[in-house]
Scaffold this motif. Structure first.
Motif, PDB file in Angstrom:
ATOM      1  N   ASN A 259      -0.379  11.535  -3.882  1.00 30.31           N
ATOM      2  CA  ASN A 259      -0.071  12.808  -4.473  1.00 30.31           C
ATOM      3  C   ASN A 259       0.533  13.023  -5.370  1.00 30.31           C
ATOM      4  O   ASN A 259       1.286  12.719  -6.040  1.00 30.31           O
ATOM      5  CB  ASN A 259       1.363  13.238  -3.624  1.00 30.31           C
ATOM      6  N   THR A 260      -0.613  13.198  -6.219  1.00 32.17           N
ATOM      7  CA  THR A 260      -0.250  13.142  -7.131  1.00 32.17           C
ATOM      8  C   THR A 260       0.497  14.450  -8.636  1.00 32.17           C
ATOM      9  O   THR A 260       0.268  14.748  -9.119  1.00 32.17           O
ATOM     10  CB  THR A 260      -1.768  13.481  -8.328  1.00 32.17           C
ATOM     11  N   ALA A 264       3.627  12.321  -8.474  1.00 32.29           N
ATOM     12  CA  ALA A 264       2.771  11.187  -9.110  1.00 32.29           C
ATOM     13  C   ALA A 264       3.970   9.601  -9.838  1.00 32.29           C
ATOM     14  O   ALA A 264       2.585   9.154 -10.125  1.00 32.29           O
ATOM     15  CB  ALA A 264       3.116  12.446 -10.299  1.00 32.29           C
ATOM     16  N   GLY A 265       5.144   9.973  -9.835  1.00 29.09           N
ATOM     17  CA  GLY A 265       5.695   9.096 -10.058  1.00 29.09           C
ATOM     18  C   GLY A 265       5.036   7.449  -8.774  1.00 29.09           C
ATOM     19  O   GLY A 265       4.435   6.674  -9.116  1.00 29.09           O
ATOM     20  N   LYS A 270       1.880   3.346  -7.559  1.00 27.51           N
ATOM     21  CA  LYS A 270       0.433   2.627  -6.421  1.00 27.51           C
ATOM     22  C   LYS A 270      -0.372   1.825  -6.265  1.00 27.51           C
ATOM     23  O   LYS A 270      -1.173   0.776  -6.639  1.00 27.51           O
ATOM     24  CB  LYS A 270       0.309   3.458  -4.993  1.00 27.51           C
ATOM     25  N   LEU A 271      -0.929   2.857  -7.828  1.00 24.85           N
ATOM     26  CA  LEU A 271      -2.419   2.659  -8.483  1.00 24.85           C
ATOM     27  C   LEU A 271      -2.307   1.222  -9.234  1.00 24.85           C
ATOM     28  O   LEU A 271      -2.956   0.593  -9.683  1.00 24.85           O
ATOM     29  CB  LEU A 271      -2.854   3.970  -8.882  1.00 24.85           C
TER      30      LEU A 271
END
Length: 308
Positions: A259-260, A264-265, A270-271
């Motif tokens: 959920n960007t 976003a954090g 995760k990425l």
């Protein structure tokens, strides 16, 4: 330091499918649903696809969550042959299936994206795959006086991580699994719900819960205190979980929806593990009595799904 005092046996009799299924389509999830009092419908003709059945405002619905639809036309035929010929069906496929519009399914929600992390058995390769900032935070955590413990999730409705997750859901106004289903998963699948906790001295500063299913695993719940955030404890816990999962033969970790906009954090976190971004198939409504007669309307809305 890693505390190995807790028993962490995981069943080794689980089938080794070539393709790792998303959690909602696994035998482990089905067992949890049944223990929690639900009645999922498993269709063996569709490779044991799990169908949830419930009523909304008195209307019976069937739901396929993160299912691999294969040949969508034949899938819809089989669903009707299995007794759903008069039931509205909510389809949330694991990947984009634009043919659903041609078959008369109406798009309801645009596709979300999930993070999927391949767990290489080589620890050095896994570490090299981390983004630099993520790796720096991990190194920071490793330099702190943190102790990581691992255990099977206790069957306790008032467990601190479940309470923290419920509070977070209220604050951020979203809904996830009810605590009863999480506990049912742990109870129905012994050894498949792993709790990792970080401690500074006697203080618990962070925790994550990972659910295993066959060759796959899913990042389920996480919470960190302000002190835990300052110590980068979350990074250390997830890295510890990655190590343990890989050692148990788990090949893939599903990090959930990215959920960007509202988180976003968390998406960046995760990425930062080196996970790939994979798009799901959106959410569709198919009502068998109308079938292809809705196809023209569905095609008009297909651009909303980004699949035109």
């Amino acid at each position: 330091m890693f505390d190995l005092s807790s028993a962490d046996a995981m069943p080794r009799s689980q089938s080794r499918a070539a393709q790792i299924r998303a959690l909602p389509q696994t035998a482990e999830f089905t067992a949890a649903l049944r223990l929690a009092g639900h009645d999922p419908f498993v269709i063996d003709r569709l490779q044991n696809t799990v169908v949830l059945r419930r009523k909304v405002w008195g209307v019976p619905l069937a739901m396929l969550n993160r299912a691999d639809l294969g040949k969508p036309g034949r899938t819809l035929e089989i669903l009707q042959e299995e007794g759903l010929e008069r039931t509205p069906i909510i389809l949330s496929p694991e990947r984009p299936v634009p043919d659903l519009a041609r078959l008369g399914a109406l798009p309801l929600m645009t596709p979300a994206s999930v993070g999927r992390l391949t767990l290489d058995p080589d620890r050095d390769i896994r570490r090299a795959g981390l983004e630099q900032k993520w790796r720096n935070r991990l190194s920071h955590a490793e330099s702190q006086p943190l102790r990581v413990t691992r255990q099977t999730m206790p069957i306790k409705p008032d467990h601190w991580l479940l309470r923290a997750d419920a509070s977070q859901q209220r604050q951020r106004r979203y809904r996830s699994w009810p605590a009863a289903l999480t506990l049912a998963y742990a109870q129905a699948n012994p050894g498949c719900a792993k709790l990792f906790e970080a401690h500074e001295g006697q203080e618990r500063v962070a925790g994550i819960l990972v659910l295993t299913h066959g060759d796959g695993a899913t990042y389920h719940i996480a919470h960190s205190t302000d002190r835990g955030k300052a110590l980068s404890a979350h990074n250390l816990l997830l890295w510890s979980a990655m190590d343990w999962l890989s050692s148990r033969g788990i090949r893939q970790l599903d990090l959930g929806v990215l959920n960007t906009e509202d988180a976003a954090g968390l998406a960046r976190f995760k990425l930062g593990t080196g996970a790939s971004v994979e798009r799901l198939g959106g959410t569709w409504l198919f009502w068998p009595p109308l079938g292809r007669r809705l196809a023209p309307l569905a095609r008009l809305d297909l651009k909303l799904m980004g699949q035109a």
